[in-house]
Design a protein around this motif. Sequence first.
Motif, mmCIF file in Angstrom:
data_model
loop_
_atom_site.group_PDB
_atom_site.id
_atom_site.type_symbol
_atom_site.label_atom_id
_atom_site.label_comp_id
_atom_site.label_asym_id
_atom_site.label_seq_id
_atom_site.Cartn_x
_atom_site.Cartn_y
_atom_site.Cartn_z
ATOM 1 N N LYS A 48 0.943 -1.111 0.199
ATOM 2 C CA LYS A 48 -0.017 -0.044 0.061
ATOM 3 C C LYS A 48 0.827 1.365 -0.053
ATOM 4 O O LYS A 48 0.726 2.463 -0.607
ATOM 5 N N THR A 49 1.987 1.353 0.748
ATOM 6 C CA THR A 49 2.539 2.516 0.926
ATOM 7 C C THR A 49 4.207 2.545 0.260
ATOM 8 O O THR A 49 4.661 3.721 0.181
ATOM 9 N N ASP A 50 4.861 1.540 -0.090
ATOM 10 C CA ASP A 50 6.096 1.683 -0.685
ATOM 11 C C ASP A 50 6.959 1.980 0.374
ATOM 12 O O ASP A 50 8.119 2.559 0.161
ATOM 13 N N GLN A 51 6.710 1.944 1.828
ATOM 14 C CA GLN A 51 7.602 2.364 2.756
ATOM 15 C C GLN A 51 8.686 0.970 2.729
ATOM 16 O O GLN A 51 8.323 0.133 3.214
ATOM 17 N N ARG A 52 10.065 1.674 2.996
ATOM 18 C CA ARG A 52 10.976 0.464 2.972
ATOM 19 C C ARG A 52 10.998 -0.173 4.130
ATOM 20 O O ARG A 52 11.310 -1.340 4.182
ATOM 21 N N GLU A 53 10.714 0.369 5.451
ATOM 22 C CA GLU A 53 10.678 -0.379 6.701
ATOM 23 C C GLU A 53 9.775 -1.595 6.607
ATOM 24 O O GLU A 53 9.885 -2.406 7.486
ATOM 25 N N PHE A 54 8.588 -1.397 5.976
ATOM 26 C CA PHE A 54 7.586 -2.447 5.885
ATOM 27 C C PHE A 54 8.149 -3.687 5.181
ATOM 28 O O PHE A 54 7.945 -4.837 5.588
ATOM 29 N N VAL A 55 8.988 -3.508 4.089
ATOM 30 C CA VAL A 55 9.330 -4.716 3.487
ATOM 31 C C VAL A 55 10.645 -5.429 4.022
ATOM 32 O O VAL A 55 10.543 -6.558 3.992
ATOM 33 N N ILE A 56 11.313 -4.662 4.793
ATOM 34 C CA ILE A 56 12.415 -5.177 5.792
ATOM 35 C C ILE A 56 11.642 -5.922 7.006
ATOM 36 O O ILE A 56 12.068 -7.092 7.392
ATOM 37 N N ALA A 57 10.610 -5.334 7.718
ATOM 38 C CA ALA A 57 9.984 -6.024 8.492
ATOM 39 C C ALA A 57 9.257 -7.393 8.110
ATOM 40 O O ALA A 57 9.156 -8.353 8.632
ATOM 41 N N PHE A 58 8.754 -7.231 6.810
ATOM 42 C CA PHE A 58 8.239 -8.415 6.146
ATOM 43 C C PHE A 58 9.480 -9.746 6.007
ATOM 44 O O PHE A 58 9.271 -10.752 6.320
ATOM 45 N N ALA A 59 10.481 -8.824 5.527
ATOM 46 C CA ALA A 59 11.620 -10.171 5.326
ATOM 47 C C ALA A 59 12.088 -10.695 6.719
ATOM 48 O O ALA A 59 12.161 -11.796 6.767
ATOM 49 N N ILE A 82 4.774 -7.618 -8.594
ATOM 50 C CA ILE A 82 4.310 -7.552 -10.034
ATOM 51 C C ILE A 82 3.610 -6.328 -10.299
ATOM 52 O O ILE A 82 3.955 -5.368 -11.283
ATOM 53 N N SER A 83 2.674 -6.394 -9.594
ATOM 54 C CA SER A 83 1.411 -5.155 -9.854
ATOM 55 C C SER A 83 2.229 -3.831 -9.537
ATOM 56 O O SER A 83 1.618 -2.914 -10.226
ATOM 57 N N LYS A 84 3.016 -3.804 -8.921
ATOM 58 C CA LYS A 84 3.573 -2.402 -8.503
ATOM 59 C C LYS A 84 5.228 -2.158 -9.139
ATOM 60 O O LYS A 84 5.637 -1.389 -8.590
ATOM 61 N N ARG A 85 5.630 -3.284 -9.672
ATOM 62 C CA ARG A 85 6.696 -2.980 -10.456
ATOM 63 C C ARG A 85 7.945 -2.915 -9.548
ATOM 64 O O ARG A 85 8.756 -2.007 -9.397
ATOM 65 N N ARG A 86 7.861 -3.819 -8.250
ATOM 66 C CA ARG A 86 8.763 -3.430 -6.988
ATOM 67 C C ARG A 86 9.547 -5.132 -6.974
ATOM 68 O O ARG A 86 9.805 -5.317 -5.970
ATOM 69 N N ILE A 87 9.874 -5.791 -8.099
ATOM 70 C CA ILE A 87 10.361 -7.101 -7.893
ATOM 71 C C ILE A 87 11.748 -7.250 -7.304
ATOM 72 O O ILE A 87 11.957 -7.984 -6.334
ATOM 73 N N PRO A 88 12.680 -6.216 -7.718
ATOM 74 C CA PRO A 88 14.157 -6.470 -6.996
ATOM 75 C C PRO A 88 13.954 -6.237 -5.602
ATOM 76 O O PRO A 88 14.764 -6.850 -4.961
ATOM 77 N N GLN A 89 13.237 -5.239 -5.057
ATOM 78 C CA GLN A 89 13.103 -5.071 -3.657
ATOM 79 C C GLN A 89 12.505 -6.495 -3.062
ATOM 80 O O GLN A 89 13.005 -6.842 -1.725
ATOM 81 N N PHE A 90 11.475 -7.030 -3.604
ATOM 82 C CA PHE A 90 10.653 -8.067 -3.017
ATOM 83 C C PHE A 90 11.898 -9.292 -3.020
ATOM 84 O O PHE A 90 11.905 -9.872 -2.133
ATOM 85 N N ILE A 91 12.482 -9.436 -4.259
ATOM 86 C CA ILE A 91 13.234 -10.530 -4.180
ATOM 87 C C ILE A 91 14.506 -10.547 -3.270
ATOM 88 O O ILE A 91 14.944 -11.422 -2.617
ATOM 89 N N PHE A 92 14.849 -9.192 -2.961
ATOM 90 C CA PHE A 92 15.770 -9.184 -1.817
ATOM 91 C C PHE A 92 15.257 -9.441 -0.607
ATOM 92 O O PHE A 92 15.960 -10.001 0.432
ATOM 93 N N SER A 93 14.130 -9.225 -0.538
ATOM 94 C CA SER A 93 13.472 -9.517 1.105
ATOM 95 C C SER A 93 13.180 -10.964 1.347
ATOM 96 O O SER A 93 13.014 -11.347 2.421
ATOM 97 N N ILE A 94 13.391 -11.641 0.161
ATOM 98 C CA ILE A 94 12.878 -13.281 0.520
ATOM 99 C C ILE A 94 14.458 -13.939 0.597
ATOM 100 O O ILE A 94 14.349 -15.041 0.929
ATOM 101 N N VAL A 95 15.450 -13.122 0.697
ATOM 102 C CA VAL A 95 16.787 -14.031 0.581
ATOM 103 C C VAL A 95 16.854 -14.624 1.971
ATOM 104 O O VAL A 95 17.434 -15.647 2.152
ATOM 105 N N PRO A 96 16.742 -13.614 3.204
ATOM 106 C CA PRO A 96 16.948 -14.513 4.352
ATOM 107 C C PRO A 96 16.046 -15.595 4.617
ATOM 108 O O PRO A 96 16.596 -16.708 5.102
ATOM 109 N N GLY A 97 15.007 -15.651 4.279
ATOM 110 C CA GLY A 97 14.323 -16.817 4.456
ATOM 111 C C GLY A 97 14.594 -17.897 3.664
ATOM 112 O O GLY A 97 14.923 -19.091 4.308
ATOM 113 N N PHE A 98 15.048 -17.758 2.423
ATOM 114 C CA PHE A 98 15.529 -18.902 1.581
ATOM 115 C C PHE A 98 16.952 -19.372 2.028
ATOM 116 O O PHE A 98 17.009 -20.628 2.130
ATOM 117 N N VAL A 99 17.711 -18.474 2.481
ATOM 118 C CA VAL A 99 18.974 -18.830 3.083
ATOM 119 C C VAL A 99 18.795 -19.676 4.440
ATOM 120 O O VAL A 99 19.365 -20.885 4.463
#
Lengths: 459, 158
Positions: free
Chosen positions: A259-270, A299-316
């Motif tokens: 909803k907001t594209d605030q960076r702290e939220f994607v880090i909290a998600f990660a 994809i809908s918001k064209r923020r794929i690079p940020q998102f891929i970065f956020s799933i790296v910790p879980g994948f590792v």
Amino acid sequence: MIVIGLIGALFTIFIAGFGVTMSIFARARRVNVIECACLAWLLGCGIVSLLLWICGSFCSGFILQILVALTCIALGICGWRMKRSANAVFAFSKPTSAVEWILGTIVALEIAVLLFVAFKHTLGWDGLLNWEIKARYAFFNGGTIPSSYYSSAGRAFSHPEYPLAIPLTELWLYLWMGEPNQFWVKIIFPLFYAACAPLLAIFVSRFGGKCWIGLATAALLPFVPSVSASPGGIVVGYVDVPLSAFYLAALGYLLLWFKTDQREFVIAFAACSALLPWVKSEGRILWAVIVFVGFALSISKRRIPQFIFSIVPGFVLLVVWRIFLKLVHAWPPSDFSHLSFGLLLNNAGRLREIATTLLAELSEPTHWSIFWLLVAVAVIYFLGSRKLGGIAVVGAVIVPIVLYSLTYLFSTWPSYSAHMTSSMPRLLLHVMPAGWLAIGLALAQPRSETPSRTDVSSA
Amino acid sequence: MRWLSYVHIALWSGLFAIFVWISSPIVGPAVMENRIGPADTNRSIDAYLGALTGIERGSEKLPDAFRHLGKSGRLVIFTRDENAQSEFLGMMISYVSWPRDVQLIKVKGPTVEKELADIQPGSVVGVVFCSINPPTWLSNRVRLGSSIVLVPVTQDAP
């Protein structure tokens, strides 16, 4: 001394989690105190358990305890300094009406009651023989789980392959108390509820724009009988409610980022999503679902690079844990066969009974009252609105249930329906808070609009 | 579209009322049951062993009994298949006997003659029967509780 040790253990967990939470939200300028406390507990448990696991590979005993405790304090200091350098301030959004005061008081009272009730019960079957057993063996081995445990055929019943977030959090309490005290260790489970309920209220308030709707949703949460009155609830030391709290947090922050594209939220998600596979094996399924949902949103918001970065910790974490299990020759799980297309076709005949058993469980009033009917109504609202965010919530609630059900196609139990009957009530708990999020959002929907950056941060 | 708001409020109010109405009689008694404490170290283990076998402070007494078998050696635990109480007791025995190596054997029939014959006695120091009667010819039994019997295996045992 035991209680002082317990306070020390809880304090270090909170300090570590607080430090990481502060470092995530420092840029937001306004940090919600309650949100910070809730995340501090969730992330603190993840950090302490990971530290014990990692540091336990090269030290043990008092050195291990000191090393982990110092790291926790260092994280807390770093987080505090980051907050100060960013000029961030703590904000406490006080209830603004009598209704909000009443609902807020009810939520606080419910947390207090569940905290009290948890001490009235012993650890349940799984709570003792799947989770606490690992903490106890590690305590008597200087803080590390003995490598012989993982490959012990006689202890295969305790699932040595299960991840260690909760056992090592229990171990942390044991190390500080100086004994494996099965009474006081139960405090961690209601604390997960105490983190989950306010987070639910915060998420619903932010998306719906009305604080009272969030508080009402959180106040209704413990009325789901499975939370306190059924196997798997928080009073018997199972990890299903803790896992559900992580899943709610991951989903909530993913949607806030959308909803907001605030960076702290994607880090909290990660951070929250990375810990899903570390809490319970089923967390891998939840992680896969939330990654899929997040991918669709990004994809809908064209923020794929940020998102891929956020799933790296879980994948590792997933990969490292698998490698670790291989290295220690962990006894393989025996409840399910390896996935294969041939077996899938062979067992396809089970689908009908699986669906019937699932429907019977969803409509079981002694476990759920009419909770799943409420979720179904919320789903109808979202499908009617055709908004991507709403569809994402529906997917995050329904897809794990479908995938969980399909796993019974590979059950090795003589009676797969008995397997399903015994475990499905607990698995459904994983998406229960996410279901409440859906209900809260549906409840607020007629007036819901995309909140501004300020609304979202301060709610 | 004001009427839609009324329908919305009425629908959710009704659903929440029914939800709480059904839940309260289940959640209320669950919250009220049991009393707090005791704050014993091994509270859960002792409670289960006490209920299943009648042994007080089983978390201490059972490891003590197994300690007499020697420092090393495997413990064989027989449980009754598809009997939740027997299987749970077997797991509890396995739990408290750490770090000793254990072998859990589920028995389908009423006797354990065949399974006993299959055991290689070399490394076994004791056999525990959980809710299963040991064969009558087996001597040197130690009854640890109401449904648990330990048979130490000596060097000259068959």
